[in-house]
Design a protein around this motif. Structure first.
Motif, PDB file in Angstrom:
ATOM      1  N   SER A 140      10.045 -10.167  49.705  1.00 20.47           N
ATOM      2  CA  SER A 140       8.805 -10.208  50.476  1.00 20.47           C
ATOM      3  C   SER A 140       8.745  -9.045  51.449  1.00 20.47           C
ATOM      4  CB  SER A 140       8.705 -11.537  51.223  1.00 20.47           C
ATOM      5  OG  SER A 140       7.531 -11.576  52.021  1.00 20.47           O
ATOM      6  N   ARG A 141       9.851  -8.791  52.124  1.00 17.81           N
ATOM      7  CA  ARG A 141       9.878  -7.669  53.071  1.00 17.81           C
ATOM      8  C   ARG A 141       9.777  -6.335  52.343  1.00 17.81           C
ATOM      9  NH1 ARG A 141      14.340  -6.446  57.881  1.00 17.81           N
ATOM     10  NH2 ARG A 141      13.124  -4.766  58.863  1.00 17.81           N
ATOM     11  N   LEU A 146       6.841  -1.431  50.601  1.00 16.60           N
ATOM     12  CA  LEU A 146       6.244  -0.600  49.565  1.00 16.60           C
ATOM     13  C   LEU A 146       4.748  -0.444  49.795  1.00 16.60           C
ATOM     14  CD1 LEU A 146       6.589   0.935  46.881  1.00 16.60           C
ATOM     15  CD2 LEU A 146       6.187  -1.249  45.706  1.00 16.60           C
ATOM     16  N   ASN A 147       4.077  -1.513  50.193  1.00 15.15           N
ATOM     17  CA  ASN A 147       2.631  -1.439  50.440  1.00 15.15           C
ATOM     18  C   ASN A 147       2.293  -0.444  51.543  1.00 15.15           C
ATOM     19  OD1 ASN A 147       2.149  -3.357  48.480  1.00 15.15           O
ATOM     20  ND2 ASN A 147       2.041  -5.081  49.903  1.00 15.15           N
ATOM     21  N   LYS A 150       1.474   2.917  49.986  1.00 12.08           N
ATOM     22  CA  LYS A 150       0.478   3.010  48.914  1.00 12.08           C
ATOM     23  C   LYS A 150      -0.504   4.131  49.183  1.00 12.08           C
ATOM     24  CE  LYS A 150      -1.123   1.704  44.975  1.00 12.08           C
ATOM     25  NZ  LYS A 150      -1.647   3.043  44.702  1.00 12.08           N
ATOM     26  N   ALA A 151      -0.710   4.956  48.178  1.00  7.79           N
ATOM     27  CA  ALA A 151      -1.656   6.064  48.221  1.00  7.79           C
ATOM     28  C   ALA A 151      -2.832   5.735  47.306  1.00  7.79           C
ATOM     29  CB  ALA A 151      -0.968   7.349  47.762  1.00  7.79           C
ATOM     30  N   PRO A 152      -3.915   6.497  47.363  1.00  5.41           N
ATOM     31  CA  PRO A 152      -5.016   6.244  46.432  1.00  5.41           C
ATOM     32  C   PRO A 152      -4.563   6.214  44.978  1.00  5.41           C
ATOM     33  CG  PRO A 152      -5.734   7.737  48.147  1.00  5.41           C
ATOM     34  CD  PRO A 152      -4.251   7.546  48.338  1.00  5.41           C
ATOM     35  N   ARG A 153      -3.572   7.031  44.654  1.00  3.32           N
ATOM     36  CA  ARG A 153      -2.946   6.969  43.339  1.00  3.32           C
ATOM     37  C   ARG A 153      -1.452   7.138  43.517  1.00  3.32           C
ATOM     38  NH1 ARG A 153      -3.989  10.520  37.770  1.00  3.32           N
ATOM     39  NH2 ARG A 153      -3.171   8.894  36.374  1.00  3.32           N
ATOM     40  N   GLY A 154      -0.703   6.191  43.049  1.00  4.85           N
ATOM     41  CA  GLY A 154       0.731   6.241  43.259  1.00  4.85           C
ATOM     42  C   GLY A 154       1.083   5.844  44.675  1.00  4.85           C
ATOM     43  N   TRP A 155       2.218   6.356  45.136  1.00  6.39           N
ATOM     44  CA  TRP A 155       2.735   6.021  46.462  1.00  6.39           C
ATOM     45  C   TRP A 155       3.121   7.305  47.175  1.00  6.39           C
ATOM     46  CZ3 TRP A 155       2.756   2.974  42.334  1.00  6.39           C
ATOM     47  CH2 TRP A 155       2.453   1.625  42.515  1.00  6.39           C
ATOM     48  N   TYR A 156       2.994   7.298  48.489  1.00  5.45           N
ATOM     49  CA  TYR A 156       3.451   8.443  49.269  1.00  5.45           C
ATOM     50  C   TYR A 156       4.972   8.496  49.262  1.00  5.45           C
ATOM     51  CZ  TYR A 156      -1.334   8.838  50.991  1.00  5.45           C
ATOM     52  OH  TYR A 156      -2.696   8.987  51.078  1.00  5.45           O
ATOM     53  N   GLU A 157       5.489   9.700  49.422  1.00  9.13           N
ATOM     54  CA  GLU A 157       6.932   9.894  49.340  1.00  9.13           C
ATOM     55  C   GLU A 157       7.674   9.310  50.537  1.00  9.13           C
ATOM     56  OE1 GLU A 157       5.952  11.407  45.857  1.00  9.13           O
ATOM     57  OE2 GLU A 157       4.786  11.655  47.666  1.00  9.13           O
TER      58      GLU A 157
END
Length: 369
Positions: A140-141, A146-147, A150-157
């Protein structure tokens, strides 16, 4: 299709179960409770004064939980302890960000909330969950963590949204999400894996089978400082096969993925010893251990799929043992050599065990089929 037998199972089992797992579960662990050492010297003694990377803790936790599940020894308590250390000591109390670097005593030195490190926390959670450990609170944590990226596409580094955007963390997030979906059946993890798969198919994989590493904010490949690592090309072959096993669905032509071309490009990059260099772009004059393990796993994935053996797994395993695993300390490794065979590494990084354990375990499973 008749498969040529795998002939080195006894050698692999002896190295892994009799030597490597006992070594890294004892000498590789800080007895103070502050996780795993960053590296061992070539004589097997720990580098006690060296800073630790947070990612080593979940990587080793994943190894030991996976070893437990494979019947390779009683390592589950150690896996749980390493993961617990990372969860309790690895988040900055002020920002809530995941640490990247720790002092030798396990104190946080910086906490960029790096996607690569977070992916390995998730992968360790998947292995522990499969082994019967309750990781619901941790997951859960980690899902919330991870959320935050979240980027508009994919995830930020990382939390600072650093550039360039990178293929590698998304590859490992794909790996972790695939395993979490396989273990838990949670559709949220399938959605994460599918988004990473879309990036791979539409952005990372090139028509000639290469995988590009670095991108601008909008996922345009960078023109300066671009890189191509054949080890990652081989690694994707293995991970796509894991996705197929987890979902029951292919990840190939329907998604625009030509895994055969990628595998062909990877094996074409081998040097005269039959091993992979670290980089094709820029061209490197060295080769680490981990690309060889990923090439071995790629060969095993194709074998499982019944595809033609363009490269037999033993053709990778034999030189890998000769160049990297025949060391002064049984169960250790030489981590880096020049293309001419010169030894370049001066120690044994703990992080390499994630690659070696996965390759050896996959080989043993294939040899038993």
């Amino acid at each position: 299709m008749t498969q040529t037998p795998l002939v080195h199972a006894d050698r692999v089992r002896t190295w892994l179960c009799d030597h490597a797992l006992p070594l890294w579960s004892t000498a590789g662990i800080d007895p103070s409770g502050a996780g795993a050492w960053e590296a061992l010297e070539h004589d097997g003694t720990p580098q006690r004064s060296r800073d630790k990377r947070l990612r080593v803790m979940p990587r080793q936790a994943f190894v030991f939980a996976s070893a437990h599940m494979a019947g390779q020894g009683d390592y589950l308590a150690l896996a749980r302890d390493l993961f617990g250390f990372a969860m309790t000591r690895g988040f900055d109390p002020d920002t809530g960000h995941l640490a990247a670097r720790l002092s030798p005593a396990g104190d946080i030195l910086n906490a960029p909330h790096d996607l690569y490190d977070l992916a390995f926390m998730l992968l360790a959670a998947a292995a522990l969950t499969e082994a019967g450990i309750d990781t619901s609170d941790a997951l859960s944590r980690l899902k919330q963590s991870l959320n935050q990226l979240k980027a508009p596409r994919g995830w930020y580094e990382d939390a600072a949204h650093s550039l360039p955007r990178r293929q590698n963390p998304h590859m490992h997030l794909f790996e972790a999400a695939t395993e979490l979906f396989r273990v838990t059946g949670d559709p949220d993890w399938r959605a994460v894996a599918d988004e990473c798969l879309g990036l791979f198919a539409e952005v990372f994989l090139q028509p000639d089978g290469r995988v590009l590493e670095f991108y601008t904010r909008d996922w345009t490949p960078v023109t300066e400082g671009q890189a191509v690592e054949p080890g990652h090309m081989a690694e994707w072959v293995w991970l796509l096969d894991r996705y197929e096993l987890a979902t029951g669905q292919g990840a190939g032509a329907e998604a625009g993925i030509d895994a055969d071309a990628m595998f062909g490009a990877a094996i074409a990059a081998r040097d005269g010893a039959g091993l992979l260099p670290d980089s094709l772009l820029p061209a490197s004059d060295s080769r680490r251990t981990w690309p060889q393990t990923e090439l071995l796993k790629a060969c095993l994935a194709r074998r499982r799929q019944g595809k033609p053996e363009l490269l037999h797994p033993d053709a990778v395993l034999a030189p890998m043992f000769a160049e990297y695993l025949e060391t002064q300390v049984p169960g250790g490794w030489y981590d880096k050599r020049g293309l001419d065979g010169r030894l370049l590494s001066t120690d044994m990084p703990s992080s390499t065990f994630y690659h070696l354990h996965g390759a050896c375990t996959a080989y043993l499973a294939a040899a038993e089929d």
